[in-house]
Design a protein around this motif. Sequence first.
Motif, PDB file in Angstrom:
ATOM      1  N   THR A 162       0.809  -1.221   0.000  1.00  0.00           N
ATOM      2  CA  THR A 162       0.000   0.000   0.000  1.00  0.00           C
ATOM      3  C   THR A 162       0.840   1.268   0.000  1.00  0.00           C
ATOM      4  O   THR A 162       0.298   2.367   0.032  1.00  0.00           O
ATOM      5  CB  THR A 162      -0.892   0.042   1.246  1.00  0.00           C
ATOM      6  N   ALA A 163       2.155   1.134  -0.022  1.00  0.00           N
ATOM      7  CA  ALA A 163       3.027   2.282   0.207  1.00  0.00           C
ATOM      8  C   ALA A 163       2.875   3.373  -0.843  1.00  0.00           C
ATOM      9  O   ALA A 163       2.982   4.561  -0.528  1.00  0.00           O
ATOM     10  CB  ALA A 163       4.489   1.817   0.271  1.00  0.00           C
ATOM     11  N   PHE A 164       2.647   3.015  -2.115  1.00  0.00           N
ATOM     12  CA  PHE A 164       2.420   4.038  -3.141  1.00  0.00           C
ATOM     13  C   PHE A 164       1.203   4.884  -2.781  1.00  0.00           C
ATOM     14  O   PHE A 164       1.221   6.109  -2.882  1.00  0.00           O
ATOM     15  CB  PHE A 164       2.188   3.395  -4.512  1.00  0.00           C
ATOM     16  N   LEU A 165       0.124   4.224  -2.399  1.00  0.00           N
ATOM     17  CA  LEU A 165      -1.120   4.923  -2.090  1.00  0.00           C
ATOM     18  C   LEU A 165      -0.964   5.818  -0.867  1.00  0.00           C
ATOM     19  O   LEU A 165      -1.352   7.003  -0.895  1.00  0.00           O
ATOM     20  CB  LEU A 165      -2.235   3.906  -1.857  1.00  0.00           C
ATOM     21  N   VAL A 166      -0.406   5.287   0.208  1.00  0.00           N
ATOM     22  CA  VAL A 166      -0.254   6.066   1.431  1.00  0.00           C
ATOM     23  C   VAL A 166       0.674   7.255   1.199  1.00  0.00           C
ATOM     24  O   VAL A 166       0.401   8.381   1.649  1.00  0.00           O
ATOM     25  CB  VAL A 166       0.271   5.171   2.574  1.00  0.00           C
ATOM     26  N   ALA A 167       1.779   7.044   0.483  1.00  0.00           N
ATOM     27  CA  ALA A 167       2.696   8.140   0.185  1.00  0.00           C
ATOM     28  C   ALA A 167       2.021   9.200  -0.680  1.00  0.00           C
ATOM     29  O   ALA A 167       2.232  10.405  -0.485  1.00  0.00           O
ATOM     30  CB  ALA A 167       3.947   7.602  -0.511  1.00  0.00           C
ATOM     31  N   ALA A 168       1.202   8.777  -1.641  1.00  0.00           N
ATOM     32  CA  ALA A 168       0.498   9.733  -2.499  1.00  0.00           C
ATOM     33  C   ALA A 168      -0.445  10.606  -1.675  1.00  0.00           C
ATOM     34  O   ALA A 168      -0.513  11.833  -1.876  1.00  0.00           O
ATOM     35  CB  ALA A 168      -0.275   8.988  -3.583  1.00  0.00           C
ATOM     36  N   LEU A 169      -1.173   9.989  -0.750  1.00  0.00           N
ATOM     37  CA  LEU A 169      -2.119  10.746   0.071  1.00  0.00           C
ATOM     38  C   LEU A 169      -1.399  11.710   1.012  1.00  0.00           C
ATOM     39  O   LEU A 169      -1.788  12.883   1.134  1.00  0.00           O
ATOM     40  CB  LEU A 169      -2.987   9.776   0.876  1.00  0.00           C
ATOM     41  N   LEU A 170      -0.349  11.238   1.654  1.00  0.00           N
ATOM     42  CA  LEU A 170       0.385  12.095   2.593  1.00  0.00           C
ATOM     43  C   LEU A 170       1.188  13.174   1.861  1.00  0.00           C
ATOM     44  O   LEU A 170       1.153  14.345   2.239  1.00  0.00           O
ATOM     45  CB  LEU A 170       1.309  11.245   3.458  1.00  0.00           C
ATOM     46  N   GLY A 171       1.907  12.771   0.816  1.00  0.00           N
ATOM     47  CA  GLY A 171       2.709  13.738   0.072  1.00  0.00           C
ATOM     48  C   GLY A 171       1.858  14.752  -0.654  1.00  0.00           C
ATOM     49  O   GLY A 171       2.150  15.963  -0.648  1.00  0.00           O
ATOM     50  N   GLY A 172       0.776  14.275  -1.295  1.00  0.00           N
ATOM     51  CA  GLY A 172      -0.119  15.199  -1.984  1.00  0.00           C
ATOM     52  C   GLY A 172      -0.831  16.122  -1.024  1.00  0.00           C
ATOM     53  O   GLY A 172      -0.953  17.334  -1.263  1.00  0.00           O
ATOM     54  N   GLY A 173      -1.304  15.559   0.100  1.00  0.00           N
ATOM     55  CA  GLY A 173      -1.984  16.391   1.089  1.00  0.00           C
ATOM     56  C   GLY A 173      -1.075  17.435   1.689  1.00  0.00           C
ATOM     57  O   GLY A 173      -1.459  18.611   1.816  1.00  0.00           O
ATOM     58  N   ALA A 174       0.132  17.041   2.059  1.00  0.00           N
ATOM     59  CA  ALA A 174       1.077  17.996   2.652  1.00  0.00           C
ATOM     60  C   ALA A 174       1.432  19.111   1.676  1.00  0.00           C
ATOM     61  O   ALA A 174       1.620  20.272   2.069  1.00  0.00           O
ATOM     62  CB  ALA A 174       2.341  17.255   3.096  1.00  0.00           C
ATOM     63  N   TRP A 175       1.502  18.777   0.393  1.00  0.00           N
ATOM     64  CA  TRP A 175       1.849  19.779  -0.612  1.00  0.00           C
ATOM     65  C   TRP A 175       0.735  20.804  -0.807  1.00  0.00           C
ATOM     66  O   TRP A 175       0.986  21.983  -1.069  1.00  0.00           O
ATOM     67  CB  TRP A 175       2.167  19.103  -1.946  1.00  0.00           C
ATOM     68  N   LEU A 176      -0.518  20.385  -0.682  1.00  0.00           N
ATOM     69  CA  LEU A 176      -1.667  21.236  -1.015  1.00  0.00           C
ATOM     70  C   LEU A 176      -2.179  22.068   0.154  1.00  0.00           C
ATOM     71  O   LEU A 176      -3.138  22.834  -0.027  1.00  0.00           O
ATOM     72  CB  LEU A 176      -2.813  20.363  -1.548  1.00  0.00           C
ATOM     73  N   VAL A 177      -1.580  21.944   1.319  1.00  0.00           N
ATOM     74  CA  VAL A 177      -2.108  22.628   2.504  1.00  0.00           C
ATOM     75  C   VAL A 177      -2.258  24.129   2.268  1.00  0.00           C
ATOM     76  O   VAL A 177      -3.282  24.729   2.623  1.00  0.00           O
ATOM     77  CB  VAL A 177      -1.225  22.348   3.737  1.00  0.00           C
ATOM     78  N   ARG A 178      -1.272  24.776   1.671  1.00  0.00           N
ATOM     79  CA  ARG A 178      -1.322  26.226   1.494  1.00  0.00           C
ATOM     80  C   ARG A 178      -2.192  26.649   0.317  1.00  0.00           C
ATOM     81  O   ARG A 178      -2.887  27.661   0.376  1.00  0.00           O
ATOM     82  CB  ARG A 178       0.095  26.788   1.300  1.00  0.00           C
ATOM     83  N   SER A 179      -2.186  25.878  -0.757  1.00  0.00           N
ATOM     84  CA  SER A 179      -2.902  26.305  -1.964  1.00  0.00           C
ATOM     85  C   SER A 179      -4.352  25.825  -1.994  1.00  0.00           C
ATOM     86  O   SER A 179      -5.250  26.550  -2.432  1.00  0.00           O
ATOM     87  CB  SER A 179      -2.170  25.804  -3.214  1.00  0.00           C
ATOM     88  N   ARG A 180      -4.603  24.607  -1.518  1.00  0.00           N
ATOM     89  CA  ARG A 180      -5.960  24.042  -1.536  1.00  0.00           C
ATOM     90  C   ARG A 180      -6.182  23.284  -0.224  1.00  0.00           C
ATOM     91  O   ARG A 180      -6.152  22.052  -0.180  1.00  0.00           O
ATOM     92  CB  ARG A 180      -6.141  23.128  -2.745  1.00  0.00           C
ATOM     93  N   PRO A 181      -6.392  24.034   0.856  1.00  0.00           N
ATOM     94  CA  PRO A 181      -6.412  23.412   2.189  1.00  0.00           C
ATOM     95  C   PRO A 181      -7.511  22.376   2.386  1.00  0.00           C
ATOM     96  O   PRO A 181      -7.306  21.390   3.103  1.00  0.00           O
ATOM     97  CB  PRO A 181      -6.604  24.613   3.132  1.00  0.00           C
ATOM     98  N   VAL A 182      -8.676  22.570   1.776  1.00  0.00           N
ATOM     99  CA  VAL A 182      -9.760  21.604   1.959  1.00  0.00           C
ATOM    100  C   VAL A 182      -9.422  20.288   1.264  1.00  0.00           C
ATOM    101  O   VAL A 182      -9.581  19.203   1.839  1.00  0.00           O
ATOM    102  CB  VAL A 182     -11.087  22.177   1.430  1.00  0.00           C
ATOM    103  N   LEU A 183      -8.932  20.358   0.024  1.00  0.00           N
ATOM    104  CA  LEU A 183      -8.523  19.149  -0.683  1.00  0.00           C
ATOM    105  C   LEU A 183      -7.375  18.465   0.053  1.00  0.00           C
ATOM    106  O   LEU A 183      -7.321  17.226   0.132  1.00  0.00           O
ATOM    107  CB  LEU A 183      -8.119  19.482  -2.115  1.00  0.00           C
ATOM    108  N   ALA A 184      -6.456  19.259   0.598  1.00  0.00           N
ATOM    109  CA  ALA A 184      -5.357  18.686   1.380  1.00  0.00           C
ATOM    110  C   ALA A 184      -5.901  17.875   2.544  1.00  0.00           C
ATOM    111  O   ALA A 184      -5.440  16.761   2.827  1.00  0.00           O
ATOM    112  CB  ALA A 184      -4.446  19.801   1.892  1.00  0.00           C
ATOM    113  N   GLY A 185      -6.905  18.415   3.227  1.00  0.00           N
ATOM    114  CA  GLY A 185      -7.504  17.704   4.344  1.00  0.00           C
ATOM    115  C   GLY A 185      -8.188  16.420   3.921  1.00  0.00           C
ATOM    116  O   GLY A 185      -8.138  15.418   4.636  1.00  0.00           O
TER     117      GLY A 185
END
Length: 392
Positions: A162-185
């Motif tokens: 599952t590591a690809f999926l978990v990394a995608a969710l965490l990495g993508g979410g952490a990246w979007l916090v400032r620009s798209r905070p709701v999607l990041a959440g």
Amino acid sequence: MGLHFLRRMDWLGAARSLGYLRLLALLNVAMLVLLVATSRDGVDRNGFLLGSDFISFWTVGRMLGEGANVYDGAAHVAAQRAYFAPENGYTAFFYPPSFLPFCRPLGWLGYFPALATWLVVTGAAHLAAVRAWWRDAGVPAPLWLLFLGFPAVPIVATHGQTAFLVAALLGGGAWLVRSRPVLAGVLLGLATIKPQFGLLLPVALLLTREWRTIGSALVTAMVLAAATTALYGAQVWPDWLAASARAQDAMAEGAVGYAKMVSPFAALRLLGVPTGAAYAVQAVVSLGVAGLLAWAAWNKRWSPGLAALTLAGAPLVTPFVLDYDLVLLAFPLLWLTGQGLRDGFRDWEKLAILLAIAAPAFARPLAMNAGVPVMPLVLALLFAVVWRRARA
């Protein structure tokens, strides 16, 4: 020479780094091709089914379709071995119920079509998240080369994990916090399918006052939990808690294999340290990492540096982390490399980057054959240099 050779590593320039990446990519691809080419009926030369761990998720998907209890260990063993019966061993399932909706579609397909679909979809999600960090970092190496050259990638592929999926969710979410905070959440809330890797997120998000992301993550996690309950019944939660207790015992007894794990706890157990003392040291490390993250985040706003620091610390704060989970390091590695290319590399940064990229290739063999666990030290060095950069 001496320490200066490792501290500065001026000999490791762009051309040489690209050469090493090409070599690693060639070896990684050749290994995967050889593994498949030498397998018989989907079983490799060591008697393991291709995508060895994936059979656990696929079996759960089948069991859910039949209304069976996926946290009944005996039932899961029987359902798994009805398809593939190895001479010894069994791939257990200890994921929380929120992961069940992700597993159910896998049961609609045969094992190998499901495995291929899983790796393509989750691998594409991981690449999409990595691409955002890669573009901002300005790293000159092609994205495909960075992906294929990272030894953690074939480890995920060979395990069907599952590591690809978990990394995608965490990495993508952490990246979007400032620009798209709701999607990041939303992404971070979905990452609760493997909650041990999100332990540092509340610290960083609370201190940087990212309320919209926090609220969105909580709502997403609750909606996912409610949907799971509606689909599979409320009993899945106490069943999971009982299975988690068995998982804790299995980890303490080394059923997973301490050499496969990369946490401080596992390293100490591999070296013969008693379980209680190993847990105590793990707790000290976890609290120390959380404290350093809080120091870096104090009176700051969310930034790519804090995101990188949070993800770099994630493998250090949980006792249960394996080498395939290290694809999560792609994000702090890209950020740190980008900072070095822009402002010049500081002492030990090149060494930390080189070791974090290469270590997944030799950490498990070294631990299994020589009893030497090196990965916690590599993770600590990477966290330290990222912390120094993030604080600045």
